[in-house]
Write a protein that holds these residues in place. Structure first.
Motif, PDB file in Angstrom:
ATOM      1  N   ALA A  24       0.858  -1.257   0.044  1.00 22.74           N
ATOM      2  CA  ALA A  24      -0.088  -0.021  -0.098  1.00 22.74           C
ATOM      3  C   ALA A  24       0.834   1.227   0.002  1.00 22.74           C
ATOM      4  N   VAL A  25       2.077   1.219   0.499  1.00 26.48           N
ATOM      5  CA  VAL A  25       2.816   2.407   0.850  1.00 26.48           C
ATOM      6  C   VAL A  25       4.060   2.391  -0.286  1.00 26.48           C
ATOM      7  N   VAL A  57       9.615   3.698   1.137  1.00 26.90           N
ATOM      8  CA  VAL A  57       8.858   4.846   1.338  1.00 26.90           C
ATOM      9  C   VAL A  57       9.899   5.835   1.788  1.00 26.90           C
ATOM     10  N   GLN A 159      -5.731   0.652   3.420  1.00 28.28           N
ATOM     11  CA  GLN A 159      -5.831   1.902   3.250  1.00 28.28           C
ATOM     12  C   GLN A 159      -4.242   2.682   3.244  1.00 28.28           C
ATOM     13  N   ARG A 160      -3.848   3.243   2.319  1.00 27.01           N
ATOM     14  CA  ARG A 160      -2.596   3.966   2.349  1.00 27.01           C
ATOM     15  C   ARG A 160      -2.363   4.768   3.552  1.00 27.01           C
ATOM     16  N   GLU A 161      -3.339   5.650   3.726  1.00 22.70           N
ATOM     17  CA  GLU A 161      -3.011   6.664   4.911  1.00 22.70           C
ATOM     18  C   GLU A 161      -3.051   5.885   6.194  1.00 22.70           C
TER      19      GLU A 161
END
Ligand SMILES: Nc1nc2c(ncn2[C@@H]2O[C@H](COP(=O)(O)OP(=O)(O)O)[C@@H](O)[C@H]2O)c(=O)[nH]1
Ligand SMILES: [Mg+2]
Length: 186
Positions: A24-25, A57, A159-161
């Protein structure tokens, strides 16, 4: 700019979401060694992480975080010490639908106790919508009882966030620990 490399570990039981979180990230194509799952005793899932996950990241400050996901199955436990070498902190992902997820959290924290050193971790509890108990307070209490003082939040790693929030909190925990150990804050 801080040019250091930061190695962070994502751990947790099979299906807790390590592969999903890193994918996701990650800014590079995540490396993932999932293969056909033949071990349905631990988790009924088509694929499973047998080796490791890897992603990267970059924080707004320019620091590159290298993210390593551990194999979840207990028979790959021997790899955890290898992965833990040089790591600065640990994200423990927990699946709240499991029979005793608080115990899972404590087990993984204890497996990486050298890296975590009491504070360098964050716990992300997944599937809280469908499985509201145990509560985050129950995690807090159990962790404090084993001498670990780390944030516990609910997180949906799809969810990336949410994953970035986990990484931010962990990074803060690491920086706070380094400030204390360097004596900068007396
Ligand atoms: N419904 C729901 N599914 C989730 C949540 N977190 C993770 N998942 C799903 O759980 C699975 C986790 O699989 P994976 O990332 O391979 O787990 P790993 O074994 O820890 O690497 C994925 O299918 C995710 O989409 C959550 O909070 N709610
Ligand atoms: Mg995986």
């Amino acid at each position: 700019m801080d040019q250091r490399e930061y190695k962070l570990i994502f751990t947790g039981s099979m299906g807790a979401g390590k592969t999903t979180a890193i994918a996701a990230v990650s800014e590079v194509a995540p490396l993932c060694t999932d293969v056909q799952n033949t071990d349905h005793s631990e988790f009924a899932k088509a694929t499973t992480t047998t080796g490791l996950d890897y992603g990267e990241v970059t924080l707004p400050g320019g620091q590159v975080l290298r993210l390593f996901g551990t194999p979840g199955q207990t028979r790959f436990r021997f790899m955890w010490d290898i992965l833990g070498k040089g790591a600065l902190g640990v994200v423990v992902l927990v699946d709240n639908s499991r029979p005793d997820p608080v115990r899972d959290a404590c087990d993984y924290v204890q497996a990486f106790s050298n890296v975590i050193a009491g504070t360098r971790a964050v716990i992300g509890v997944g599937r809280c919508d469908a499985y509201p108990t145990p509560t985050l307070e129950e995690y807090d209490d159990a962790l404090k009882a084993i001498g670990v003082n780390v944030p516990v939040i609910s997180a949906d790693v799809r969810q990336r966030e949410h994953v970035l929030t986990l990484v931010d909190i962990l990074f803060y925990q690491i920086e706070a620990a380094e400030t204390v150990s360097s004596g900068a804050v007396a």
